[in-house]
Design a protein around this motif. Structure first.
Motif: not given
Length: 507
Positions: A124-140
């Motif tokens: 969950x910790x890793x997901x919170x960090x990496x998924x946020x970058x994916x959402x910034x780059x490729x969309x919500x």
């Protein structure tokens, strides 16, 4: 402020994206549909995150077959050392209700169950960090639905695990999706709402529904594998909405995808039965946002490299919010995972958690707009601290005579922590600009999930030193109350889309 001349010659003033949403009906049919689509995966997320309370329960029996031919039953809780049985120790029955029973995680291996839970929370910790970058780059949208797929797929796969190692690996990925989904969905929904309705994000939650469903399903499907399958399958229903649900128009405008943003606004207008937006208005608004983002290009790179502390306006805000997230999730999950060690039926204990969580998250709506985010959050945390201190005292002195009292105080403390966290979630998402909102939310969620990773270990510590976990929870809550007074309230303010260079502090 942006001005544009409409198709009939009138001058239209657009201050922000919020003004567009107001013209398109404010909070109307589309926003209600958005709530259902974006928030509903939280039901499965809750079942996945909290299932270790039941699948890792030590409230199971083993059979000891001694060398003399005699046999007797013994509970997992009573197997403190490997030499408790001078013969063969085997699980009782063939339908294993927990991983502790199936893989004999007792004695010298008793720590494995809590470690697997920590691995899940590490995901969950890793997901919170990496998924946020994916959402910034490729969309919500892509981030949200992609995480839902991972959550359902690997959550289901964990039910096939043949050993604790593969079980931990699949739970890590499922946890990754749960942590990432929480960060992304909160911002995704908020970017469709006007200021007075942003309190919905965090305070309107289906997490408690997931908890109650977990207790109901577990009662009827006690086998941990069947429970795992049943609680993850509903995730895939969300994909029926994928072709019809739009991307965040705020994100599209920040990426200069004006035509796509206009299409989204037109779709919202049709849902809300309002006239569509004049393309000239959106293009003018796009120019203002583009100019603002261009002027803050340095700030965007800083956000992406996690050097947000260089922003004077956000420096103290971010650090305090990170501390608050750490405390709230440590206490929330610490009490949750500790329920398997408390008196009473574990299914009812989980059900009670859901019953209290449901009003807990909604309570913030009553005060968020009246008192403001800051005062509401601090008030709930103060009350939670009071009950946590009382819980620690009762657990040391009266837990043997009145075990039910420990249960009640645990649930009440968790209720107010849940209410505080609901307010904190909305507060955090409002505190940062669109160009870095999900990244900053990800940093806060990262700290929260660090707390969640440690939560099972605090629970295990409580079995070794009386009330050590409750004392720690109370002290951390009081410290967080003290530092939270320096937070800057965000109630009623438009969401920022960028950060001007004038707001950047000098090194």
């Amino acid at each position: 402020m942006a001005t544009a001349r409409g198709s009939l010659g009138q001058v239209v003033t657009l201050i922000s994206v919020e003004d567009v949403f107001e013209k398109l009906g404010g909070f109307s049919w589309f926003q209600m549909w958005a709530m259902v689509v974006i928030i509903s995966p939280e039901i499965v997320a809750a079942m996945i995150a909290l299932s270790p309370v039941l699948t890792g329960s030590s409230d199971v029996l083993f059979v000891c077959e001694t060398l003399t031919g005699r046999s007797f039953n013994i509970s997992a809780e009573d197997i403190k050392t490997d030499d408790v049985c001078d013969g063969i120790l085997r699980p009782m029955g063939h339908h294993y209700t927990s991983v502790v029973q199936e893989w004999s995680l007792v004695g010298s291996k008793a720590w494995v169950s809590d470690l697997v839970t920590s691995v899940q929370m590490l995901g969950s910790m890793t997901g919170a960090l990496l998924a946020s970058q994916f959402a910034e780059s490729f969309g919500r949208k892509k981030a949200h639905f992609g995480l839902c797929f991972l959550m359902g797929g690997f959550g289901f796969a964990s039910g096939w695990a043949p050993d604790p190692y593969s079980y931990a690996a699949t739970r890590f990925v499922a946890g990754f999706a749960v942590g990432g989904c929480f960060v992304v969905y909160m911002n995704y929904l908020m970017e469709f709402l006007t200021p007075s309705f942003r309190t919905i994000c965090g305070c309107v939650s289906l997490w408690a529904v997931g908890e109650m469903m977990l207790a109901f399903i577990a009662y009827n499907l006690p086998h941990w594998r069947h429970l795992t399958f049943a609680t993850t399958l509903p995730t895939f229903l969300i994909f029926f909405a994928y072709p019809f649900f739009p991307e965040s128009p705020r994100w599209l405008l920040c990426k200069e995808r004006t035509e796509e943003a206009l299409e989204v606004f037109d779709k919202i207008a049709r849902w809300n039965r309002k006239p569509g937006m004049d393309p000239a208005e959106i293009k003018t608004l796009q120019k203002c946002i583009t100019h603002s983002v261009d002027s803050s290009s340095e700030s965007l790179s800083i956000v992406e490299s996690f050097k947000i502390l260089k922003f004077k306006e956000f420096r103290v805000q971010l650090v305090i919010l990170m501390v608050a997230w750490f405390t709230c999730q440590l206490v929330y999950y610490g009490i949750s995972f500790n329920m398997k060690h408390l008196d009473g039926n574990p299914y009812w204990n989980v059900f009670y958690m859901g019953v209290l969580d449901l009003p807990g998250s909604f309570t913030g709506i009553l005060f968020n707009n009246r008192l403001g985010r800051k005062k509401t959050f601090i008030s709930f945390l103060v009350i939670a601290s009071f009950f946590l201190v009382g819980l620690a005292a009762i657990d040391i002195t009266l837990s043997i005579e009145y075990p039910a009292l420990v249960n009640v105080l645990s649930l009440i403390s968790r209720y107010f922590i849940s209410a505080a966290f609901a307010v904190l979630s909305c507060f955090t998402a409002e505190s940062f600009p669109t160009v870095g909102r999900v990244s900053c939310m990800g940093l806060c969620a990262l700290c929260g999930n660090i707390g969640a990773v440690f939560a099972p270990q605090f629970t295990f510590l409580g079995t070794m030193a009386k009330s050590a976990h409750f004392i720690s929870f109370g002290l951390l809550s009081l410290i967080t109350v003290g530092v939270s007074w320096k937070l800057k309230d965000s109630t009623g303010k438009p969401l920022q889309d960028s950060v001007e260079l004038s707001q950047v502090a000098s090194p």
